[in-house]
Enzyme design. Structure first.
Site, PDB file in Angstrom:
ATOM      1  N   CYS A   1       7.313  40.759  38.106  1.00  0.00           N
ATOM      2  CA  CYS A   1       8.562  40.651  37.357  1.00  0.00           C
ATOM      3  C   CYS A   1       9.377  41.942  37.405  1.00  0.00           C
ATOM      4  O   CYS A   1       8.913  42.992  36.946  1.00  0.00           O
ATOM      5  CB  CYS A   1       8.259  40.283  35.905  1.00  0.00           C
ATOM      6  SG  CYS A   1       9.736  40.250  34.856  1.00  0.00           S
TER       7      CYS A   1
ATOM      8  N   TYR B   1      18.848  35.985  41.129  1.00  0.00           N
ATOM      9  CA  TYR B   1      18.384  34.762  40.457  1.00  0.00           C
ATOM     10  C   TYR B   1      19.502  33.718  40.395  1.00  0.00           C
ATOM     11  O   TYR B   1      19.234  32.511  40.472  1.00  0.00           O
ATOM     12  CB  TYR B   1      17.872  35.086  39.057  1.00  0.00           C
ATOM     13  CG  TYR B   1      16.554  35.820  39.077  1.00  0.00           C
ATOM     14  CD1 TYR B   1      15.341  35.130  39.083  1.00  0.00           C
ATOM     15  CD2 TYR B   1      16.513  37.210  39.125  1.00  0.00           C
ATOM     16  CE1 TYR B   1      14.132  35.794  39.131  1.00  0.00           C
ATOM     17  CE2 TYR B   1      15.308  37.892  39.180  1.00  0.00           C
ATOM     18  CZ  TYR B   1      14.116  37.182  39.181  1.00  0.00           C
ATOM     19  OH  TYR B   1      12.922  37.849  39.241  1.00  0.00           O
TER      20      TYR B   1
END
Length: 338
Positions: free
Chosen positions: A57, A191
């Site tokens: 992440c 994203y």
């Protein structure tokens, strides 16, 4: 729940991460009570908290970098979740890397447990990084956007001797402004490409991303780091996306106009940071590749398209090559020491 937490509590039941036009709309952070010494703030205490993360992440990775660079490793403990999402009807993180499949300090199997310990009806995605009060086993802060700034400021009493200043007071306004741009166009921009549900939304995000990368390529043509000779909080945030770009985003998220290695200045800058303590040594390429190419954050159709095959490349040996960025700096040091 105390009053301060209520004021920083967001209703996740209404969160929808895909907008009507097919664009990705990231959920807001749920627990945003700041760290500090004022009433209602989270007390700054050594040994009280555990930082939960996954090496895949980028939002969590930047807090790990700052934690190490500032010497907070013995002050805030660390729990690491698996790069693979668990096979559950909801999105979660699992501590399957630990013996017995549970975090050894908190005794939890899934990240959602410390979220539900605060609110049994929590329905949002449990996210990392998450700061957990060890005694109460409850998440108290998951505000990835401000967490590094807390580590850099109010956690200063616990910094190692001669810790660098990643958030110089005279630059904070400029750093905050650039962080805002990097977040929307780059950090979250990849994203927006990867999770777009329409061609139009994807192409808009794609164009914005590469326009910004082109701008930053020019910015880094005449200075070593984003604010000159020394690494700042902005460099940490930018690094977390750049280091994942060629390995994951380029193919998995279709951000494929250029790789970072194709940008001379961005690539040299990335090599410079990767070779800095706290950056490369906290980067786990295998975990990153496993997550973005094999984990079930993808739809079932996308997973079938990948055939559960882990890409062998790219060749990352160039990250250890001579980057020649010193020619842009007045000093060999990468950090501004307090």
């Amino acid at each position: 729940m105390n009053q301060s937490n209520k004021e920083n509590f967001v209703d996740t039941k209404s969160v929808k991460e895909i907008k009507a036009d097919g664009s990705f709309n990231r959920q807001v952070n749920r627990f945003t009570t700041p760290f500090g010494t004022s009433e209602g703030e989270l007390p700054v205490e050594a040994g009280r908290y555990r930082l939960l993360w996954s090496a895949v992440c980028p939002w969590a990775h930047r807090s790990i970098i700052v934690r190490k660079v500032l010497g907070l490793e013995d002050v805030i403990s660390l729990g690491t979740a698996s790069p693979m999402r668990p096979n559950l009807p909801h999105v979660d993180w699992e501590f399957s890397l630990d013996e017995g499949g549970v975090d050894p300090v908190l005794g939890i199997r899934f990240l959602s447990e410390v979220y539900k310990n605060v609110d049994a009806d929590y329905e949002g995605r449990p996210t990392v990084p998450a700061i957990v009060d060890i005694k109460e086993r409850k998440v108290v802060n998951n505000d990835y956007f401000k967490l590094t700034n807390y580590f850099e400021t109010v956690w200063a009493p616990f910094h190692k001797e001669n810790a660098p200043d990643l958030y110089p007071e005279d630059l904070r306004e400029e750093i905050d402004a650039l962080n805002h741009v990097i977040f929307h166009d780059v950090n979250n921009g990849v994203y927006k490409c990867g999770f777009a549900q329409t061609q139009e939304a994807y192409e808009q995000a794609y164009d914005t991303l590469f326009t910004r990368l082109d701008d930053l390529e020019k910015r880094l043509s005449n200075q070593r780091f984003l604010f000159g000779d020394f690494i700042t909080d902005s460099d940490v945030r930018f690094y977390a996306t750049l280091i994942r770009f060629d390995v994951a985003y380029y193919s998995a998220f279709k951000t494929n106009r250029n790789r970072i290695i194709d940008f001379p200045n961005l690539w040299g800058y990335l090599c410079d940071l990767y070779q800095t303590e706290g950056f490369g040594d906290t980067t786990d390429f295998h975990a990153i590749k496993v997550h973005y190419h094999l984990s079930n954050h993808l739809s079932s159709d996308d997973q079938k398209g990948h055939n559960n095959i882990l890409p062998k490349g790219p060749d990352l040996s160039g990250l250890l090559s001579q980057h020649n960025r010193l020619r842009l700096s007045q000093t060999d040091s990468k950090f501004l020491i307090n």
